[in-house]
Design a protein around this motif. Structure first.
Motif, PDB file in Angstrom:
ATOM      1  N   LEU A  32       0.893  -1.238  -0.034  1.00 54.43           N
ATOM      2  CA  LEU A  32       0.099   0.106   0.048  1.00 54.43           C
ATOM      3  C   LEU A  32       1.074   1.273  -0.092  1.00 54.43           C
ATOM      4  O   LEU A  32       0.810   1.929   0.846  1.00 54.43           O
ATOM      5  CB  LEU A  32      -0.993   0.009   1.037  1.00 54.43           C
ATOM      6  CG  LEU A  32      -2.041  -1.044   1.233  1.00 54.43           C
ATOM      7  CD1 LEU A  32      -2.760  -1.459   2.464  1.00 54.43           C
ATOM      8  CD2 LEU A  32      -2.805  -0.889   0.069  1.00 54.43           C
ATOM      9  N   HIS A  33       1.921   1.396  -0.911  1.00 58.42           N
ATOM     10  CA  HIS A  33       2.631   2.667  -0.965  1.00 58.42           C
ATOM     11  C   HIS A  33       1.758   3.541  -1.168  1.00 58.42           C
ATOM     12  O   HIS A  33       0.888   3.809  -2.090  1.00 58.42           O
ATOM     13  CB  HIS A  33       3.668   2.363  -2.170  1.00 58.42           C
ATOM     14  CG  HIS A  33       4.584   1.197  -1.653  1.00 58.42           C
ATOM     15  ND1 HIS A  33       5.646   1.281  -0.978  1.00 58.42           N
ATOM     16  CD2 HIS A  33       4.718   0.188  -2.552  1.00 58.42           C
ATOM     17  CE1 HIS A  33       6.224   0.138  -1.155  1.00 58.42           C
ATOM     18  NE2 HIS A  33       5.860  -0.883  -1.754  1.00 58.42           N
ATOM     19  N   GLY A  34       2.347   4.896  -0.564  1.00 61.95           N
ATOM     20  CA  GLY A  34       1.625   6.392  -0.928  1.00 61.95           C
ATOM     21  C   GLY A  34       0.355   6.551  -0.280  1.00 61.95           C
ATOM     22  O   GLY A  34      -0.203   7.431  -0.277  1.00 61.95           O
ATOM     23  N   THR A  42       7.409   3.206   8.559  1.00 62.88           N
ATOM     24  CA  THR A  42       7.105   4.132   9.287  1.00 62.88           C
ATOM     25  C   THR A  42       7.994   4.478  10.216  1.00 62.88           C
ATOM     26  O   THR A  42       9.036   3.751  10.301  1.00 62.88           O
ATOM     27  CB  THR A  42       5.928   3.480  10.467  1.00 62.88           C
ATOM     28  OG1 THR A  42       6.364   2.651  11.183  1.00 62.88           O
ATOM     29  CG2 THR A  42       4.462   3.116   9.808  1.00 62.88           C
ATOM     30  N   ALA A  43       7.887   5.676  10.720  1.00 62.62           N
ATOM     31  CA  ALA A  43       8.809   6.261  11.946  1.00 62.62           C
ATOM     32  C   ALA A  43       7.821   7.100  12.614  1.00 62.62           C
ATOM     33  O   ALA A  43       6.877   7.809  12.175  1.00 62.62           O
ATOM     34  CB  ALA A  43       9.870   7.256  11.093  1.00 62.62           C
ATOM     35  N   GLY A  44       8.256   6.993  13.887  1.00 60.15           N
ATOM     36  CA  GLY A  44       7.364   7.536  14.984  1.00 60.15           C
ATOM     37  C   GLY A  44       5.867   6.858  15.209  1.00 60.15           C
ATOM     38  O   GLY A  44       5.316   7.842  15.663  1.00 60.15           O
ATOM     39  N   TRP A  45       5.754   5.933  15.023  1.00 62.93           N
ATOM     40  CA  TRP A  45       4.585   5.348  15.203  1.00 62.93           C
ATOM     41  C   TRP A  45       4.602   4.498  16.609  1.00 62.93           C
ATOM     42  O   TRP A  45       5.591   4.138  17.107  1.00 62.93           O
ATOM     43  CB  TRP A  45       4.155   4.121  14.159  1.00 62.93           C
ATOM     44  CG  TRP A  45       3.379   4.766  12.888  1.00 62.93           C
ATOM     45  CD1 TRP A  45       4.092   5.945  12.189  1.00 62.93           C
ATOM     46  CD2 TRP A  45       2.338   4.240  12.540  1.00 62.93           C
ATOM     47  NE1 TRP A  45       2.957   5.965  11.227  1.00 62.93           N
ATOM     48  CE2 TRP A  45       2.226   5.288  11.325  1.00 62.93           C
ATOM     49  CE3 TRP A  45       1.320   3.344  12.532  1.00 62.93           C
ATOM     50  CZ2 TRP A  45       0.937   5.150  10.547  1.00 62.93           C
ATOM     51  CZ3 TRP A  45       0.407   3.419  11.742  1.00 62.93           C
ATOM     52  CH2 TRP A  45       0.078   4.083  10.636  1.00 62.93           C
ATOM     53  N   VAL A 109      -9.683  -5.332  25.388  1.00 63.35           N
ATOM     54  CA  VAL A 109      -8.327  -4.718  24.968  1.00 63.35           C
ATOM     55  C   VAL A 109      -8.743  -4.385  23.560  1.00 63.35           C
ATOM     56  O   VAL A 109      -9.336  -4.919  22.701  1.00 63.35           O
ATOM     57  CB  VAL A 109      -7.413  -5.525  24.872  1.00 63.35           C
ATOM     58  CG1 VAL A 109      -6.136  -4.895  24.479  1.00 63.35           C
ATOM     59  CG2 VAL A 109      -7.092  -6.251  26.303  1.00 63.35           C
ATOM     60  N   ILE A 110      -8.405  -3.110  23.381  1.00 63.07           N
ATOM     61  CA  ILE A 110      -8.478  -2.156  21.868  1.00 63.07           C
ATOM     62  C   ILE A 110      -6.972  -2.067  21.822  1.00 63.07           C
ATOM     63  O   ILE A 110      -6.097  -1.575  22.607  1.00 63.07           O
ATOM     64  CB  ILE A 110      -8.942  -0.877  22.141  1.00 63.07           C
ATOM     65  CG1 ILE A 110     -10.528  -0.910  22.353  1.00 63.07           C
ATOM     66  CG2 ILE A 110      -8.731  -0.034  20.777  1.00 63.07           C
ATOM     67  CD1 ILE A 110     -11.302   0.322  22.233  1.00 63.07           C
ATOM     68  N   LEU A 111      -6.626  -2.292  20.564  1.00 65.63           N
ATOM     69  CA  LEU A 111      -5.145  -2.420  20.004  1.00 65.63           C
ATOM     70  C   LEU A 111      -5.263  -1.303  18.977  1.00 65.63           C
ATOM     71  O   LEU A 111      -5.774  -1.526  17.944  1.00 65.63           O
ATOM     72  CB  LEU A 111      -4.742  -3.716  19.584  1.00 65.63           C
ATOM     73  CG  LEU A 111      -3.286  -3.655  18.597  1.00 65.63           C
ATOM     74  CD1 LEU A 111      -2.267  -2.968  19.829  1.00 65.63           C
ATOM     75  CD2 LEU A 111      -2.916  -4.883  18.289  1.00 65.63           C
ATOM     76  N   LEU A 112      -4.490  -0.203  19.266  1.00 68.53           N
ATOM     77  CA  LEU A 112      -4.263   0.891  18.252  1.00 68.53           C
ATOM     78  C   LEU A 112      -2.939   1.059  17.533  1.00 68.53           C
ATOM     79  O   LEU A 112      -1.770   0.930  18.507  1.00 68.53           O
ATOM     80  CB  LEU A 112      -4.668   2.218  18.883  1.00 68.53           C
ATOM     81  CG  LEU A 112      -6.330   2.373  19.416  1.00 68.53           C
ATOM     82  CD1 LEU A 112      -6.256   3.326  20.162  1.00 68.53           C
ATOM     83  CD2 LEU A 112      -7.114   2.470  18.418  1.00 68.53           C
ATOM     84  N   LEU A 113      -2.580   1.234  16.535  1.00 68.94           N
ATOM     85  CA  LEU A 113      -1.481   1.557  15.800  1.00 68.94           C
ATOM     86  C   LEU A 113      -1.544   2.954  15.246  1.00 68.94           C
ATOM     87  O   LEU A 113      -2.382   3.204  14.338  1.00 68.94           O
ATOM     88  CB  LEU A 113      -0.967   0.413  14.644  1.00 68.94           C
ATOM     89  CG  LEU A 113      -0.699  -0.812  15.472  1.00 68.94           C
ATOM     90  CD1 LEU A 113      -0.456  -1.797  14.414  1.00 68.94           C
ATOM     91  CD2 LEU A 113       0.526  -1.020  16.320  1.00 68.94           C
ATOM     92  N   ALA A 147       6.438   1.162  17.711  1.00 66.05           N
ATOM     93  CA  ALA A 147       6.045   0.304  16.856  1.00 66.05           C
ATOM     94  C   ALA A 147       6.713   0.484  15.444  1.00 66.05           C
ATOM     95  O   ALA A 147       6.556   1.450  15.041  1.00 66.05           O
ATOM     96  CB  ALA A 147       4.540   0.152  16.675  1.00 66.05           C
ATOM     97  N   ASP A 148       7.139  -0.525  14.915  1.00 65.09           N
ATOM     98  CA  ASP A 148       7.718  -0.666  13.542  1.00 65.09           C
ATOM     99  C   ASP A 148       6.513  -1.249  12.655  1.00 65.09           C
ATOM    100  O   ASP A 148       6.209  -2.533  12.712  1.00 65.09           O
ATOM    101  CB  ASP A 148       9.128  -1.526  13.552  1.00 65.09           C
ATOM    102  CG  ASP A 148       9.628  -1.587  12.249  1.00 65.09           C
ATOM    103  OD1 ASP A 148       9.273  -0.711  11.422  1.00 65.09           O
ATOM    104  OD2 ASP A 148      10.474  -2.428  11.946  1.00 65.09           O
ATOM    105  N   VAL A 149       5.789  -0.377  11.811  1.00 61.25           N
ATOM    106  CA  VAL A 149       4.670  -0.872  11.286  1.00 61.25           C
ATOM    107  C   VAL A 149       4.835  -0.701   9.839  1.00 61.25           C
ATOM    108  O   VAL A 149       5.594   0.147   9.184  1.00 61.25           O
ATOM    109  CB  VAL A 149       3.417   0.084  11.818  1.00 61.25           C
ATOM    110  CG1 VAL A 149       2.322  -0.300  10.998  1.00 61.25           C
ATOM    111  CG2 VAL A 149       3.244  -0.106  13.165  1.00 61.25           C
ATOM    112  N   SER A 150       4.385  -1.543   9.013  1.00 58.25           N
ATOM    113  CA  SER A 150       4.465  -1.537   7.469  1.00 58.25           C
ATOM    114  C   SER A 150       3.037  -2.519   6.787  1.00 58.25           C
ATOM    115  O   SER A 150       2.653  -3.210   7.855  1.00 58.25           O
ATOM    116  CB  SER A 150       5.644  -2.371   6.859  1.00 58.25           C
ATOM    117  OG  SER A 150       5.659  -2.533   5.751  1.00 58.25           O
ATOM    118  N   PHE A 151       2.548  -1.959   5.884  1.00 63.00           N
ATOM    119  CA  PHE A 151       1.221  -2.371   5.672  1.00 63.00           C
ATOM    120  C   PHE A 151       1.506  -3.253   4.031  1.00 63.00           C
ATOM    121  O   PHE A 151       2.515  -2.774   3.315  1.00 63.00           O
ATOM    122  CB  PHE A 151       0.249  -1.347   5.481  1.00 63.00           C
ATOM    123  CG  PHE A 151      -0.377  -0.896   6.763  1.00 63.00           C
ATOM    124  CD1 PHE A 151      -1.337  -1.530   7.460  1.00 63.00           C
ATOM    125  CD2 PHE A 151       0.284  -0.023   7.298  1.00 63.00           C
ATOM    126  CE1 PHE A 151      -1.697  -1.309   8.675  1.00 63.00           C
ATOM    127  CE2 PHE A 151      -0.274   0.724   8.757  1.00 63.00           C
ATOM    128  CZ  PHE A 151      -1.063  -0.021   9.181  1.00 63.00           C
TER     129      PHE A 151
END
Length: 151
Positions: A32-34, A42-45, A109-113, A147-151
């Motif tokens: 999902l680029h862009g 990500t940075a700062g997530w 529990v709610i998990l948010l990113l 968190a180090d996140v990527s989609f």
């Protein structure tokens, strides 16, 4: 003629390892680029978990039922984090200040990113305050970590 079995026994582990290496999973690239809501990297997530007690574990008739929970989720959480979240049903224990033993609770529990911004932090705190206001609970546990996140 020598017995070929000992040599065969030595070769089996190497054949197995070679097969494992050939089928080892490879890291795939994000697709999902862009899309700012679903970045390639990500940075700062951060990852935040919010823990909500919904009622006594041994009394399903009391506390917050599923309909009331979903109304809260729709009104207070999904409006602030519309790009997605996860909800888990869990069992938990909580000991009130001064109590002799913990109470057993049905919980969610709610998990948010999300990107770690002042606005998102304020949204998380607004959710916690809303739950305490609606239910009269003393607290909503929050756990936040990078968190180090990527989609």
């Amino acid at each position: 003629m020598k017995n070929p079995i000992p040599r065969l026994i030595l070769l089996v582990p190497f054949a197995f390892l070679a097969a494992c290496a050939a089928t080892a999973p490879t890291k795939t690239a994000a697709t999902l680029h862009g899309d700012p809501a679903h970045p390639a990297t990500t940075a700062g997530w951060v990852r935040t978990e919010l823990y909500f007690g919904t009622g006594p574990a041994d009394d399903a008739a009391s506390g917050v039922d599923e309909t009331r929970w979903r109304e809260f989720l729709d009104r207070e959480v999904s409006t602030r984090f519309p790009d997605g979240l996860s909800v888990y049903d869990i069992y938990g224990q909580w000991r009130d200040k001064g109590a002799a033993k913990p109470e057993r609770l049905r919980s969610k529990v709610i998990l948010l990113l999300y990107p770690d911004t002042p606005e998102h932090r304020a949204d998380v705190e607004a959710i916690r305050a809303a739950w305490k206001r609606v239910t009269g609970d003393q607290s909503v546990l929050r756990v936040t970590q990078p968190a180090d996140v990527s989609f």
